[in-house]
Structures are given as structure tokens and as C-alpha cells.
Design a protein around this motif. Structure first.
Motif, mmCIF file in Angstrom:
data_model
loop_
_atom_site.group_PDB
_atom_site.id
_atom_site.type_symbol
_atom_site.label_atom_id
_atom_site.label_comp_id
_atom_site.label_asym_id
_atom_site.label_seq_id
_atom_site.Cartn_x
_atom_site.Cartn_y
_atom_site.Cartn_z
ATOM 1 N N ILE A 191 -110.132 -3.862 43.359
ATOM 2 C CA ILE A 191 -109.432 -4.901 42.604
ATOM 3 C C ILE A 191 -110.423 -5.867 41.973
ATOM 4 N N ASN A 192 -111.540 -6.115 42.651
ATOM 5 C CA ASN A 192 -112.560 -6.986 42.063
ATOM 6 C C ASN A 192 -113.275 -6.310 40.899
ATOM 7 N N LEU A 193 -113.542 -5.032 41.017
ATOM 8 C CA LEU A 193 -114.120 -4.286 39.885
ATOM 9 C C LEU A 193 -113.148 -4.275 38.709
ATOM 10 N N PHE A 194 -111.869 -4.109 39.002
ATOM 11 C CA PHE A 194 -110.841 -4.098 37.969
ATOM 12 C C PHE A 194 -110.773 -5.458 37.261
ATOM 13 N N ALA A 195 -110.749 -6.543 38.034
ATOM 14 C CA ALA A 195 -110.684 -7.893 37.453
ATOM 15 C C ALA A 195 -111.922 -8.180 36.609
ATOM 16 N N PHE A 196 -113.079 -7.759 37.102
ATOM 17 C CA PHE A 196 -114.328 -7.921 36.366
ATOM 18 C C PHE A 196 -114.258 -7.168 35.040
ATOM 19 N N ALA A 197 -113.805 -5.916 35.092
ATOM 20 C CA ALA A 197 -113.693 -5.090 33.885
ATOM 21 C C ALA A 197 -112.698 -5.688 32.897
ATOM 22 N N LEU A 198 -111.579 -6.219 33.397
ATOM 23 C CA LEU A 198 -110.597 -6.838 32.502
ATOM 24 C C LEU A 198 -111.219 -7.981 31.707
ATOM 25 N N PRO B 118 -103.138 -10.061 28.176
ATOM 26 C CA PRO B 118 -102.457 -11.342 28.438
ATOM 27 C C PRO B 118 -103.141 -12.132 29.560
ATOM 28 N N GLU B 119 -103.172 -13.453 29.391
ATOM 29 C CA GLU B 119 -103.798 -14.315 30.396
ATOM 30 C C GLU B 119 -103.134 -14.162 31.751
ATOM 31 N N LYS B 120 -101.816 -13.935 31.774
ATOM 32 C CA LYS B 120 -101.151 -13.777 33.068
ATOM 33 C C LYS B 120 -101.626 -12.513 33.778
ATOM 34 N N THR B 121 -102.056 -11.494 33.027
ATOM 35 C CA THR B 121 -102.613 -10.288 33.642
ATOM 36 C C THR B 121 -103.966 -10.591 34.271
ATOM 37 N N LEU B 122 -104.774 -11.399 33.594
ATOM 38 C CA LEU B 122 -106.074 -11.787 34.143
ATOM 39 C C LEU B 122 -105.882 -12.587 35.440
ATOM 40 N N PHE B 123 -104.926 -13.506 35.422
ATOM 41 C CA PHE B 123 -104.648 -14.292 36.633
ATOM 42 C C PHE B 123 -104.048 -13.426 37.736
ATOM 43 N N LEU B 124 -103.186 -12.495 37.371
ATOM 44 C CA LEU B 124 -102.582 -11.618 38.371
ATOM 45 C C LEU B 124 -103.640 -10.789 39.087
ATOM 46 N N SER B 125 -104.616 -10.289 38.344
ATOM 47 C CA SER B 125 -105.685 -9.509 38.982
ATOM 48 C C SER B 125 -106.447 -10.357 39.996
ATOM 49 N N LEU C 181 -105.117 -13.063 41.583
ATOM 50 C CA LEU C 181 -104.186 -13.341 42.681
ATOM 51 C C LEU C 181 -104.040 -12.162 43.637
ATOM 52 N N LEU C 182 -104.184 -10.954 43.116
ATOM 53 C CA LEU C 182 -104.055 -9.754 43.955
ATOM 54 C C LEU C 182 -105.330 -9.449 44.743
ATOM 55 N N GLY C 183 -106.294 -10.354 44.697
ATOM 56 C CA GLY C 183 -107.503 -10.201 45.494
ATOM 57 C C GLY C 183 -108.777 -10.075 44.685
ATOM 58 N N GLY C 184 -108.676 -10.114 43.366
ATOM 59 C CA GLY C 184 -109.846 -9.928 42.518
ATOM 60 C C GLY C 184 -110.466 -11.200 41.989
ATOM 61 N N SER C 185 -110.320 -12.288 42.712
ATOM 62 C CA SER C 185 -110.829 -13.570 42.215
ATOM 63 C C SER C 185 -112.347 -13.590 42.072
ATOM 64 N N MET D 221 -109.306 -20.113 38.604
ATOM 65 C CA MET D 221 -109.923 -18.968 39.297
ATOM 66 C C MET D 221 -110.615 -19.387 40.600
ATOM 67 N N PRO D 222 -111.450 -20.426 40.579
ATOM 68 C CA PRO D 222 -112.033 -20.868 41.855
ATOM 69 C C PRO D 222 -110.971 -21.368 42.845
ATOM 70 N N ALA D 223 -109.894 -21.981 42.342
ATOM 71 C CA ALA D 223 -108.824 -22.446 43.232
ATOM 72 C C ALA D 223 -108.164 -21.255 43.933
ATOM 73 N N ILE D 224 -107.954 -20.170 43.191
ATOM 74 C CA ILE D 224 -107.387 -18.964 43.793
ATOM 75 C C ILE D 224 -108.325 -18.443 44.880
ATOM 76 N N LEU D 225 -109.619 -18.409 44.589
ATOM 77 C CA LEU D 225 -110.604 -17.934 45.569
ATOM 78 C C LEU D 225 -110.591 -18.804 46.829
ATOM 79 N N VAL D 226 -110.555 -20.104 46.655
ATOM 80 C CA VAL D 226 -110.532 -21.022 47.803
ATOM 81 C C VAL D 226 -109.267 -20.798 48.636
ATOM 82 N N LEU D 227 -108.129 -20.666 47.980
ATOM 83 C CA LEU D 227 -106.876 -20.423 48.709
ATOM 84 C C LEU D 227 -106.905 -19.084 49.442
ATOM 85 N N GLN D 228 -107.475 -18.058 48.816
ATOM 86 C CA GLN D 228 -107.579 -16.760 49.479
ATOM 87 C C GLN D 228 -108.512 -16.835 50.693
ATOM 88 N N ALA D 229 -109.628 -17.523 50.537
ATOM 89 C CA ALA D 229 -110.562 -17.668 51.658
ATOM 90 C C ALA D 229 -109.919 -18.468 52.792
#
Length: 91
Positions: A14-21, A37-44, A46-50, A73-81
Motif C-alpha cells: 500500500i505504501n508503494l502504491f501510494a508513492f506511485a500514485l 482525484p485528491e480523495k484517491t490520494l488521501f484514501l491510499s 488512510l488505508l495504510g500508505g501514509s 498526510m502527516p496527521a494521518i501518519l500520526v493517527l495511524q502510529a
């Protein structure tokens, strides 16, 4: 709580996918073509690819002038961590 091999594999993919997107969308922006779409970038993210999304933002210099990406993006990472640490100490 230790991560299992399937979870590690999922996070890697998922991280490789988000990076590629991020890279693909940057290239499409340069060529004035259809964009991801920006929501696709954010979804990737949110699904673990922050981590991959943040790395892609930095490497490709993409979406770095949009405050909602720079903060989001950093907020998503902080919340996931935080979620991981909460769950790992809870169970």
C-alpha cells in the motif's frame, strides 16, 4: 503486538502504491492530462500508505503547496502510529 508477515506485506504494497500514485499524478499534472482525484490520494494514505504518500510528495514535489496535504498526510501518519501503539499496548 508484533506485526504478522501478511500485515507487513500489505503495508509495504500500500505504501508503494501510494508513492506511485503521487509520482503518476505529478507526471499527469506536468502533461496537463487527466488527474488522479485528491480523495484517491488521501484514501491510499488512510488505508495504510501514509509513509509512501509523504515520501512521494517530497520526492516528486507534488501537492506540497496545498495545506491540506502538507498537514493532512502527516496527521494521518500520526493517527495511524498512535492507533498502532494504543492497540499494541492494549492487547
Amino acid at each position: 503486538m508484533q506485526l504478522s508477515t501478511p500485515v507487513i506485506l500489505y503495508l509495504l504494497l500500500i505504501n508503494l502504491f501510494a508513492f506511485a500514485l503521487m509520482g503518476i499524478d505529478k507526471e499527469k499534472a506536468r502533461r496537463h492530462k487527466w488527474r488522479i482525484p485528491e480523495k484517491t490520494l488521501f484514501l491510499s494514505a488512510l488505508l495504510g500508505g501514509s509513509v509512501g504518500a509523504i515520501a512521494g510528495m517530497q520526492l516528486f514535489r507534488h501537492k506540497t503547496k496545498h495545506w491540506y496535504f502538507v498537514i493532512g498526510m502527516p496527521a494521518i501518519l500520526v493517527l495511524q502510529a498512535a492507533g498502532y501503539f494504543f492497540l499494541s499496548h492494549r492487547f
